[in-house]
Design a protein around this motif. Structure first.
Motif: not given
Length: 732
Positions: A248-274
């Protein structure tokens, strides 16, 4: 133990408010309630995204233990050493002492009846199991509701495995979430098939709801079948539910546009909230312009990849741990993870620098809230600094720059943890190979300051002497001034007034020479005023603190101002100006409590007790002394073990005992000791118990108490000159 609470009282705690409807789980809630009645430790287990946290929070909200329901979120932690700190923080337990946080927790919980919810422990299971086992042994009124993907393995643990939603509840959840977005959804075969294909996992259903704004259920089903028919594409544990969630998560990821996937990946460096500013700095560039981050982030919000939160620090964003882990895998696969972690570190170095400067400004409360919200990310940045061979001096700079948070906002124990780690011999050698002497000097004087406040003169003197010697060697007038200032502070709390006055005057002169003006400098002047007051020169003490108050008001400073108000109140009490003293102490206590500054709070409560007995209410004074006694163990040695600081306390006790008798005085102290910190501060600010809650404090004071309680002259409050000065020679 059955939970109990007077029905008219709100249950204390920190459970998050529910922002959307809780759907289904009626049987599970009833079963979890029975489990909590049957066992002091219940662990809700299940795969990520199955709804464990939400169910546990809803179950916790239905309990009414006397001392509340408290939730500690452990998912953002990386270091097992911080599990105990996280629980201390969750319980709003401010502890200034050098004792281990486990001891502070056990003392706090020993006679309390509460439910502790530990959420997201699976990556820290050994540390959590050890902590829970010890707490349950030493706190008989404690119950623990743990939430994770695996058991804790603690004796007496009752497991509560959580299955996915049934089909009807999954459909209800999907329809509720889409309708909330303005997308009505019929209960048709495609919707039911979609929920079946998602195995009723709430997170997967939430992600699907985010997509139904743009795609019909049939289209989503087609994409799910086409792209993930074999349910592969990454590591899994073999359980179908886990594979479905990943799908389900991968499916949602696959449905994202390239910029959305890129931001999703980069936001993973944050801990907690940002916040948005952090996301724009850390995540922009290389295919994602800074100006586009907001739009892309908004689309991830629409798709339930991110959640939005309103906090005291403003609007912040959160990514569920399971979603973050998926993004982190993609970030690692791109080969860009290390660069993003460095950008994350650099942003928080900059943030700490800004916050340290703005601490001396009208934005002081804003800074306190900001750092509190950013603490998981600041910890992540500190860990990254210490993990790099050439990053130790950056860690020293970051830990040192946060002095105002460690000292002013009730986090001495955590501050000491980071400062000691940054100054460990192996990290020191790494720092020596690079450029960072000024950062090291700053970390040393901050460690000395923290140790002084924790009542650890040996560590304090060692760090401050090392700082002074190194400052002489490298000709750093700033570090020399701070080292001398904090040695003067050490002499003050160890009763060497002559040494304290000499060092503090010298430090203030050094500050003037280099043009230094901030909260630290003002605190130095307040401490000098205290030495003058203790030596009988009240006029000079008042002059110094009125000057501090004027400077604070010019700059919007509130933290140091509270300590100036304390000294002014002390002088007013000595002069018999009781109304003025109470007004000053009340204002100072409000400020200290808002900052979570436990030292400032307990000093104000102590002096308020003395003012109260002088006003003619010895019973309430006894309660306030008991309240202060209950707070001191979390601060350090009561009144620093100082004869000077203790003299007003002893006078208050003598007057209250004289007027109440030993038994009634002791009863009042016991009443105050039972008050929690919030209740103690509220009572001190009210000037008495709440309506309908009068006990011993209703006992009237004898006639003439005001006259007997008023000060009769400076000499009777001063300790004898011949009293032993503990630590005076070493402090000087």
């Amino acid at each position: 133990m059955r939970d109990h609470q007077r029905t008219e009282d709100p249950v204390p705690g920190n459970l998050p408010l529910e922002l959307d409807a809780f759907v289904g789980r009626t049987a599970e809630l009833a079963g979890l309630a029975r489990a909590l009645d049957a066992s002091r430790l219940v662990t809700v287990t299940g795969p990520g995204g199955v709804g464990k946290s939400r169910l546990a929070a809803r179950a916790g909200a239905g309990r009414t233990p006397r001392d509340g329901v408290w939730r500690a979120e452990l998912a953002p932690l990386r270091d097992p050493e911080f599990v105990e700190h996280a629980v201390v923080e969750a319980l709003a337990l401010t502890d200034h002492t050098a004792r281990p946080p486990l001891d502070a927790l056990c003392d706090h919980l020993a006679e309390r009846e509460l439910l502790l919810l530990l959420d997201g422990f699976e990556h820290l299971v050994d540390a959590c199991a050890q902590l829970v086992g010890e707490l349950l042994r030493r706190a008989p009124g404690l119950r623990v509701l743990a939430v994770g993907r695996r058991p804790l393995g603690v004796p007496g643990e009752l497991l509560f495995p959580l299955a996915p939603l049934g089909e009807d509840d999954a459909v209800r959840l999907l329809r509720e979430r889409t309708e909330r977005q303005g997308v009505p959804l019929a209960d048709d075969p495609d919707v039911r098939e979609l929920c079946r294909r998602l195995d009723g996992i709430p997170l997967a259903v939430e992600l699907a709801a985010g997509r139904l704004r743009a795609l019909a259920p049939r289209r989503l089903l087609d994409r799910l079948g086409d792209r993930f028919r074999l349910l592969d594409g990454g590591p899994c544990d073999g359980l179908p539910r886990h594979r479905t969630l990943r799908t389900a998560i991968g499916w949602s990821h696959e449905l994202c546009t390239p910029p959305e996937r890129l931001l999703w990946a980069r936001l993973s460096v944050f801990a907690g909230t940002f916040d948005l500013e952090a996301a724009e700095y850390v995540c922009s560039g290389d295919g994602l312009p800074s100006d586009d981050v907001l739009d892309v982030l908004a689309r991830l919000l629409d798709q339930s990849v991110l959640a939005r939160e309103e906090t005291p620090a403003g609007v912040r964003y959160r990514m569920l741990d399971t979603v973050r882990a998926y993004g982190a895998e993609w970030l690692t696969a791109t080969g860009d993870a290390e660069r993003l972690r460095r950008r994350h570190r650099d942003w928080y170095l900059g943030l700490a620098t800004w916050c340290e400067l703005e601490w001396f400004s009208p934005r002081q409360h804003e800074v306190a809230a900001r750092v509190e919200a950013e603490l998981p990310n600041l910890r992540e940045a500190l860990e990254h600094c210490l993990s790099e061979p050439d990053g130790t001096h950056l860690g020293q700079y970051l830990a040192g720059s946060l002095w105002f948070h460690w000292v002013g906002c009730g986090r001495l124990a955590e501050g000491r943890h980071w400062l000691v780690r940054c100054l460990e011999p192996e990290t020191e050698r790494a720092a020596a190979r690079g450029a960072g002497e000024q950062s090291r000097l700053k970390a040393l004087w901050v460690l000395g300051y923290v140790a002084v406040l924790q009542g650890d003169p040996v560590t304090a003197l060692g760090a401050l002497e090392e700082c002074r010697e190194a400052a002489e060697r490298v000709a750093s007038p700033t570090a020399m001034a701070y080292a001398e200032h904090r040695r003067g502070c050490l002499a003050l709390v160890t009763d060497d007034m002559a040494c304290a006055e000499r060092l503090l005057r010298s430090a203030l002169e050094r500050y003037r020479e280099i043009g230094e003006l901030n909260s630290n400098v003002l605190m130095g002047q307040v401490e000098l005023a205290m030495t003058r007051a203790f030596q009988g020169d009240l006029a000079d003490a008042v002059r110094l603190c009125e000057d501090v108050r004027r400077v604070c008001e010019d700059h919007g400073e509130r933290w140091a101002r509270g300590y100036a108000l304390y000294v002014l109140a002390y002088a007013a009490w000595r002069e018999g100006e009781l109304a003025t003293a109470r007004e000053l102490l009340t204002e100072g206590l409000k400020g200290a409590h808002a900052f979570r500054d436990l030292l400032g709070s307990v000093l104000a409560v102590e002096l308020l007790a003395l003012v109260t007995v002088a006003e003619g209410d010895p019973a309430e004074a006894a309660v306030l002394q008991g309240a202060a006694a209950g707070m001191w163990p979390s601060v350090g040695l009561p009144l620093f073990g100082s004869a000077y600081y203790n003299a007003p306390h002893e006078r208050c006790e003598a007057l209250a005992r004289e007027q109440l008798g030993d038994e009634r005085y002791a009863r009042g102290v016991r009443e105050g000791t039972r008050l929690g910190r919030e209740a103690a501060v509220a009572r001190a600010l009210r000037g008495g118990p709440a309506d309908g809650d009068r006990a011993l404090s209703a006992v009237p004071a004898p006639r003439g108490a005001v006259a007997r309680g008023a000060p009769e002259g400076a000499e009777q409050h001063e300790p004898a000159a011949s009293r032993t000065r503990r630590g005076g020679e070493t402090a000087g």
